[in-house]
Scaffold this motif. Structure first.
Motif, PDB file in Angstrom:
ATOM      1  N   ARG A 247      40.042  62.179  74.520  1.00  0.00           N
ATOM      2  CA  ARG A 247      41.029  61.312  74.674  1.00  0.00           C
ATOM      3  C   ARG A 247      41.332  61.171  72.915  1.00  0.00           C
ATOM      4  NH1 ARG A 247      42.894  59.393  78.794  1.00  0.00           N
ATOM      5  NH2 ARG A 247      44.633  58.887  77.537  1.00  0.00           N
ATOM      6  N   ALA A 248      40.542  61.899  71.902  1.00  0.00           N
ATOM      7  CA  ALA A 248      41.129  61.495  70.537  1.00  0.00           C
ATOM      8  C   ALA A 248      39.802  62.085  69.239  1.00  0.00           C
ATOM      9  CB  ALA A 248      41.398  60.279  70.281  1.00  0.00           C
ATOM     10  N   LEU A 249      40.503  62.338  68.139  1.00  0.00           N
ATOM     11  CA  LEU A 249      39.708  63.136  68.235  1.00  0.00           C
ATOM     12  C   LEU A 249      40.132  62.425  65.907  1.00  0.00           C
ATOM     13  CD1 LEU A 249      37.775  65.306  66.208  1.00  0.00           C
ATOM     14  CD2 LEU A 249      39.396  66.828  66.284  1.00  0.00           C
ATOM     15  N   VAL A 250      39.267  61.586  65.323  1.00  0.00           N
ATOM     16  CA  VAL A 250      39.791  61.222  64.124  1.00  0.00           C
ATOM     17  C   VAL A 250      38.956  62.028  63.007  1.00  0.00           C
ATOM     18  CG1 VAL A 250      39.905  59.581  62.203  1.00  0.00           C
ATOM     19  CG2 VAL A 250      40.323  58.889  64.106  1.00  0.00           C
ATOM     20  N   ALA A 251      39.494  63.142  62.206  1.00  0.00           N
ATOM     21  CA  ALA A 251      38.602  62.868  60.650  1.00  0.00           C
ATOM     22  C   ALA A 251      39.663  62.935  59.360  1.00  0.00           C
ATOM     23  CB  ALA A 251      38.657  65.248  61.523  1.00  0.00           C
ATOM     24  N   ASN A 252      38.492  63.302  58.830  1.00  0.00           N
ATOM     25  CA  ASN A 252      38.423  62.741  56.906  1.00  0.00           C
ATOM     26  C   ASN A 252      38.116  63.594  56.166  1.00  0.00           C
ATOM     27  OD1 ASN A 252      36.469  60.921  57.421  1.00  0.00           O
ATOM     28  ND2 ASN A 252      36.575  61.752  55.354  1.00  0.00           N
ATOM     29  N   SER A 253      39.109  64.274  54.617  1.00  0.00           N
ATOM     30  CA  SER A 253      38.751  64.724  53.525  1.00  0.00           C
ATOM     31  C   SER A 253      38.626  63.949  52.907  1.00  0.00           C
ATOM     32  CB  SER A 253      39.180  65.905  53.781  1.00  0.00           C
ATOM     33  OG  SER A 253      40.826  65.156  53.024  1.00  0.00           O
ATOM     34  N   GLY A 254      37.377  64.415  51.773  1.00  0.00           N
ATOM     35  CA  GLY A 254      36.909  63.432  50.652  1.00  0.00           C
ATOM     36  C   GLY A 254      35.871  62.346  50.451  1.00  0.00           C
ATOM     37  N   ASN A 255      35.202  62.706  51.679  1.00  0.00           N
ATOM     38  CA  ASN A 255      34.449  62.247  51.411  1.00  0.00           C
ATOM     39  C   ASN A 255      33.283  62.022  53.139  1.00  0.00           C
ATOM     40  OD1 ASN A 255      31.628  59.529  52.506  1.00  0.00           O
ATOM     41  ND2 ASN A 255      32.051  58.876  50.739  1.00  0.00           N
ATOM     42  N   SER A 256      32.279  62.466  53.119  1.00  0.00           N
ATOM     43  CA  SER A 256      31.892  63.268  54.058  1.00  0.00           C
ATOM     44  C   SER A 256      30.316  62.673  55.389  1.00  0.00           C
ATOM     45  CB  SER A 256      29.992  64.244  53.392  1.00  0.00           C
ATOM     46  OG  SER A 256      29.131  63.642  53.225  1.00  0.00           O
ATOM     47  N   ASN A 257      30.094  61.216  55.046  1.00  0.00           N
ATOM     48  CA  ASN A 257      29.771  60.275  55.466  1.00  0.00           C
ATOM     49  C   ASN A 257      28.769  60.865  55.351  1.00  0.00           C
ATOM     50  OD1 ASN A 257      29.016  57.659  56.378  1.00  0.00           O
ATOM     51  ND2 ASN A 257      29.843  57.989  59.001  1.00  0.00           N
ATOM     52  N   ALA A 258      27.683  61.675  55.203  1.00  0.00           N
ATOM     53  CA  ALA A 258      26.737  61.722  55.611  1.00  0.00           C
ATOM     54  C   ALA A 258      25.785  61.880  54.148  1.00  0.00           C
ATOM     55  CB  ALA A 258      26.490  63.850  54.933  1.00  0.00           C
ATOM     56  N   PHE A 259      24.296  60.992  54.689  1.00  0.00           N
ATOM     57  CA  PHE A 259      23.088  60.946  54.169  1.00  0.00           C
ATOM     58  C   PHE A 259      23.695  59.201  53.285  1.00  0.00           C
ATOM     59  CE2 PHE A 259      19.661  60.728  50.270  1.00  0.00           C
ATOM     60  CZ  PHE A 259      19.274  60.805  51.447  1.00  0.00           C
TER      61      PHE A 259
ATOM     62  N   LYS B  71      35.225  54.397  73.865  1.00  0.00           N
ATOM     63  CA  LYS B  71      34.559  54.718  73.145  1.00  0.00           C
ATOM     64  C   LYS B  71      33.878  56.254  73.088  1.00  0.00           C
ATOM     65  CE  LYS B  71      30.765  53.367  70.034  1.00  0.00           C
ATOM     66  NZ  LYS B  71      29.600  51.916  70.314  1.00  0.00           N
ATOM     67  N   GLU B  72      32.979  56.729  74.238  1.00  0.00           N
ATOM     68  CA  GLU B  72      32.356  57.822  74.376  1.00  0.00           C
ATOM     69  C   GLU B  72      33.149  59.074  74.346  1.00  0.00           C
ATOM     70  OE1 GLU B  72      31.973  55.333  76.073  1.00  0.00           O
ATOM     71  OE2 GLU B  72      32.346  55.853  78.121  1.00  0.00           O
ATOM     72  N   HIS B  73      34.930  58.520  74.467  1.00  0.00           N
ATOM     73  CA  HIS B  73      35.714  60.344  74.503  1.00  0.00           C
ATOM     74  C   HIS B  73      36.489  60.424  72.992  1.00  0.00           C
ATOM     75  CE1 HIS B  73      35.589  59.342  79.346  1.00  0.00           C
ATOM     76  NE2 HIS B  73      34.706  59.946  78.910  1.00  0.00           N
ATOM     77  N   CYS B  74      35.724  59.952  72.340  1.00  0.00           N
ATOM     78  CA  CYS B  74      36.043  59.727  70.997  1.00  0.00           C
ATOM     79  C   CYS B  74      35.019  60.490  70.281  1.00  0.00           C
ATOM     80  CB  CYS B  74      36.292  58.615  70.577  1.00  0.00           C
ATOM     81  SG  CYS B  74      37.579  57.742  71.216  1.00  0.00           S
ATOM     82  N   TYR B  75      35.977  61.269  69.352  1.00  0.00           N
ATOM     83  CA  TYR B  75      35.241  62.142  68.386  1.00  0.00           C
ATOM     84  C   TYR B  75      34.991  61.778  67.236  1.00  0.00           C
ATOM     85  CZ  TYR B  75      33.071  64.384  72.344  1.00  0.00           C
ATOM     86  OH  TYR B  75      32.480  63.952  73.629  1.00  0.00           O
ATOM     87  N   LEU B  76      34.577  62.062  65.465  1.00  0.00           N
ATOM     88  CA  LEU B  76      34.517  62.201  64.923  1.00  0.00           C
ATOM     89  C   LEU B  76      34.507  62.827  64.090  1.00  0.00           C
ATOM     90  CD1 LEU B  76      33.039  58.415  63.949  1.00  0.00           C
ATOM     91  CD2 LEU B  76      35.733  58.727  64.137  1.00  0.00           C
ATOM     92  N   ALA B  77      34.957  63.352  62.638  1.00  0.00           N
ATOM     93  CA  ALA B  77      34.137  64.415  61.738  1.00  0.00           C
ATOM     94  C   ALA B  77      34.767  63.645  60.205  1.00  0.00           C
ATOM     95  CB  ALA B  77      34.786  65.417  61.566  1.00  0.00           C
ATOM     96  N   ALA B  78      33.553  64.303  58.816  1.00  0.00           N
ATOM     97  CA  ALA B  78      33.973  63.665  57.748  1.00  0.00           C
ATOM     98  C   ALA B  78      34.062  65.373  57.333  1.00  0.00           C
ATOM     99  CB  ALA B  78      33.890  62.693  56.971  1.00  0.00           C
ATOM    100  N   THR B  79      34.812  65.238  55.872  1.00  0.00           N
ATOM    101  CA  THR B  79      34.214  66.393  55.043  1.00  0.00           C
ATOM    102  C   THR B  79      34.183  66.461  53.731  1.00  0.00           C
ATOM    103  OG1 THR B  79      34.389  68.900  54.799  1.00  0.00           O
ATOM    104  CG2 THR B  79      36.012  67.828  55.349  1.00  0.00           C
ATOM    105  N   GLY B  80      33.508  66.588  52.730  1.00  0.00           N
ATOM    106  CA  GLY B  80      34.010  66.145  51.616  1.00  0.00           C
ATOM    107  C   GLY B  80      32.302  66.069  50.386  1.00  0.00           C
TER     108      GLY B  80
END
Lengths: 415, 415
Positions: free
Chosen positions: A81-93, A117-126
């Motif tokens: 139902r939804a997707l949020v992604a950001n650049s600038g910070n990968s949120n890894a480690f 909640k379980e129909h929402c997807y996320l991503a982060a890159t940076g």
């Protein structure tokens, strides 16, 4: 850091509207500390009934966002139902703080959009490993984005999740299925830390086709193998690689619920085409890339063996620097084939640069022409083909050269 | 092509005389077509009773010379009487012509020196895949070299087989065993196309110790694993990699014929020390290298697992370019650990740069200091240590950075 645009940069294509998809982008300020004003977050919202499929990095240090998406895909029944992604910070480690950021963002998405909640997807890159001081930094921005939701501006969304990309990359198509206008729009970001095993960094494809989650998932995994998992820039595998397809079903076509449905061929063709174009665009925007090279292996004992040999060639720094210099150093191809440790018949090995054969039966071709070979390597795009003489199987991989630009970009990335 | 000397270049060391070894070097003209006058061939002759051991590239496209050495080591009973090596042409991927060159050279060696063919060893290094027009090009030069045989000029021999090396590399030592003066002298060439699995390109160690072939062979294989197979410049594996030890027995010591002989410890220590120094010198002369970096992995589930993780870090272009820029980009270390696909506990992962800890328990250290981390990366030599939190095993690998110099050298190598 100012990045020189790739020589393969093209204007962003006109992508079709996809019924059932709304989007908004905005600037949260991830780049403000570097003195840059740009959009750095997007929100996508999908109509009820949207199915999805995803493939993710196989890294043992996958980002918190990837771990969440994998979990949601299992527990949410393949509904999106939804997707949020950001650049600038990968949120890894980022340890527990990474999970806190996800929980806060997901809470904002569910409360603002009224979805599970379980129909929402996320991503982060940076940059990897820099935890956000405020776990709700992205979440607090979700209501602002939700208020702006509307028909997607595909290029704006693409620009919001770019990092070292030098141009915005998209691909799409429309087709008729049973009298219904079915649309596909794909966007991708990625330029370095690109290797097979999810080479995408982040790629999303949106369609108003109607297709069940399990059928879509199996289709996507097959297609990934021949597209996003057949490209390499530097052999490095990201902690955040994500490829997802969202199918809203709003085209009006009857849902495809079985892989035996004859209409699946058309959907598969469209998805394959969009994935391949997006994947190749990532290579063409490879960090510092000046050459786009196709590596084709024939005569291998299995498709997997062919792909391993192709990747040894595509990832060899010695071959990639020779590509950069336009030096048709075919001896290094021989080196890479040997280094793969895959079964070959060295006495039958043959090599072509486009249509110019340079080696035959395990030795340089008697009438070898350095001039003809060099002319191929001087082109911006060419194919290296190797027959390893051991079997009947083939594979194709796409890569770029290793240039001073790569060294520059990756020495300066965090500064 | 003019090569800038490595910042780690050191004057050639004074190596001991090794009883029972004679040598000669000369210029055959391999480099004359490039307008360079230099020695490019050497001949070594060994007294009767000399044993030897060897390890070679595992490439599936090994050079004709490597194939011959492997065969001779098996059929000749581990006895060595002569060695000829040339630079300027690698004799790899040269088909039947490569074997003809070997046969002609071996014929000249046996006839000139009066030794058995299977006691003669060969090597060639340089551009891959260019067959010699005259198969006897090297062989015809053997009598000239034989006439000049005398106590080795170790530096002259080393300079004769250098290619992209920017300085001559040697190491040696002397010790007392049972009242006998026992000497070791080692020389190595190699700078690019260097990766574990025989990273040497070509390395030879000469000793007047007395040791049976089978004991020497087992010892060398063990030592190789911790020295020459623990270095990497670019992850590429040569078709010609060769490491050999020649033991003349002329020191007067009683021969070591069993691995239980207590004197073997001293010989092993000396061989290990010489191999490690030569291996590290190869990295310090890595193409374009400006940094010499030790990668230490602790907490792995096995020594092999630790080494695989270390090599992922050592070979990552993203990490190597960060080293070059002095950018303490520890997120890329996390990426490489994850990409290895080896068992780790991501929640226990810890990273140190020299004594500066940057990550603990799977996240950035709370009091992380960018300044302290960057100060380590600014040094010409430093250690990256990672504890992967999954077990008790360790491994160490040595590597260098990826610089503009590497791109320059490998674009221009054949010109």
């Amino acid at each position: 850091m100012n990045l020189t645009p790739s020589p393969f940069a093209t204007p962003f294509p006109k992508l079709p509207e996809v019924k059932g998809v709304r989007a908004a982008t905005g600037s949260r300020g991830f780049y403000a500390k570097r003195g840059v004003t740009r959009d750095d977050v997007f929100l996508f919202a999908f109509d009820e009934g949207t199915t999805c499929a995803g493939v993710y990095t196989i890294s043992r240090t996958a980002s918190a966002d990837v771990l969440w998406c994998r979990q949601a895909l299992q527990t949410g029944g393949g509904v999106a139902r939804a997707l949020v992604a950001n650049s600038g910070n990968s949120n890894a480690f980022t340890g527990p703080k990474g999970q806190e950021k996800n929980e806060a963002t997901l809470k904002a998405m569910t409360e603002t959009l009224g979805v599970a909640k379980e129909h929402c997807y996320l991503a982060a890159t940076g940059v990897i490993g820099e935890p956000l001081a405020d776990p709700n930094y992205v979440g607090a921005f979700v209501p602002d984005l939700a208020a702006k939701l509307g028909p997607p501006d595909w290029e704006a969304a693409t620009r919001a999740f770019m990092t070292t990309d030098t141009f915005a990359k998209g691909a799409g198509m429309s087709m008729d299925i049973d009298g219904h206008d079915v649309n596909f729009a794909g966007i991708v970001k990625g330029s370095g830390m690109i290797a097979p095993n999810m080479a995408t960094m982040l790629a999303y494809i949106f369609t108003d086709a109607a297709i069940a989650h399990d059928v879509l998932q199996e289709l996507l995994e097959d297609i990934t193998n021949e597209t996003f998992n057949a490209i390499t820039v530097d052999g490095d595998t990201s902690t955040s690689d994500t490829l997802m397809v969202f199918a809203t079903g709003q085209s009006g076509m009857d849902p495809i619920t079985s892989k035996d449905d004859p209409r699946l061929d058309a959907v598969a063709m469209a998805l394959h085409s969009v994935c391949l174009e997006l994947a190749q665009l990532v290579v063409k925007d490879g960090e510092g890339a000046q050459k786009f090279v196709t590596i084709q292996i024939d005569g291998a004992v299995s498709p997997m063996s062919a792909k391993i040999i192709a990747c040894e060639i595509a990832n060899s720094p010695l071959i990639k620097t020779a590509m950069a210099a336009g030096d048709a150093n075919w001896g290094r191809i021989v080196m890479a084939v040997g280094k793969s440790l895959e079964p070959i018949d060295a006495t039958k090995l043959a090599i072509w640069f486009d249509d110019v054969q340079v080696a035959v039966n395990g030795a340089r071709k008697p009438d070898y022409s350095e001039k003809a070979a060099s002319a191929v390597f001087a082109q911006p795009e060419f194919t290296i083909r190797v027959d390893v003489g051991a079997g009947e199987h083939s594979a194709t991989v796409w890569t770029c050269d290793l240039t001073h630009g790569y060294v520059d970009i990756n020495g300066a990335y965090r500064t």
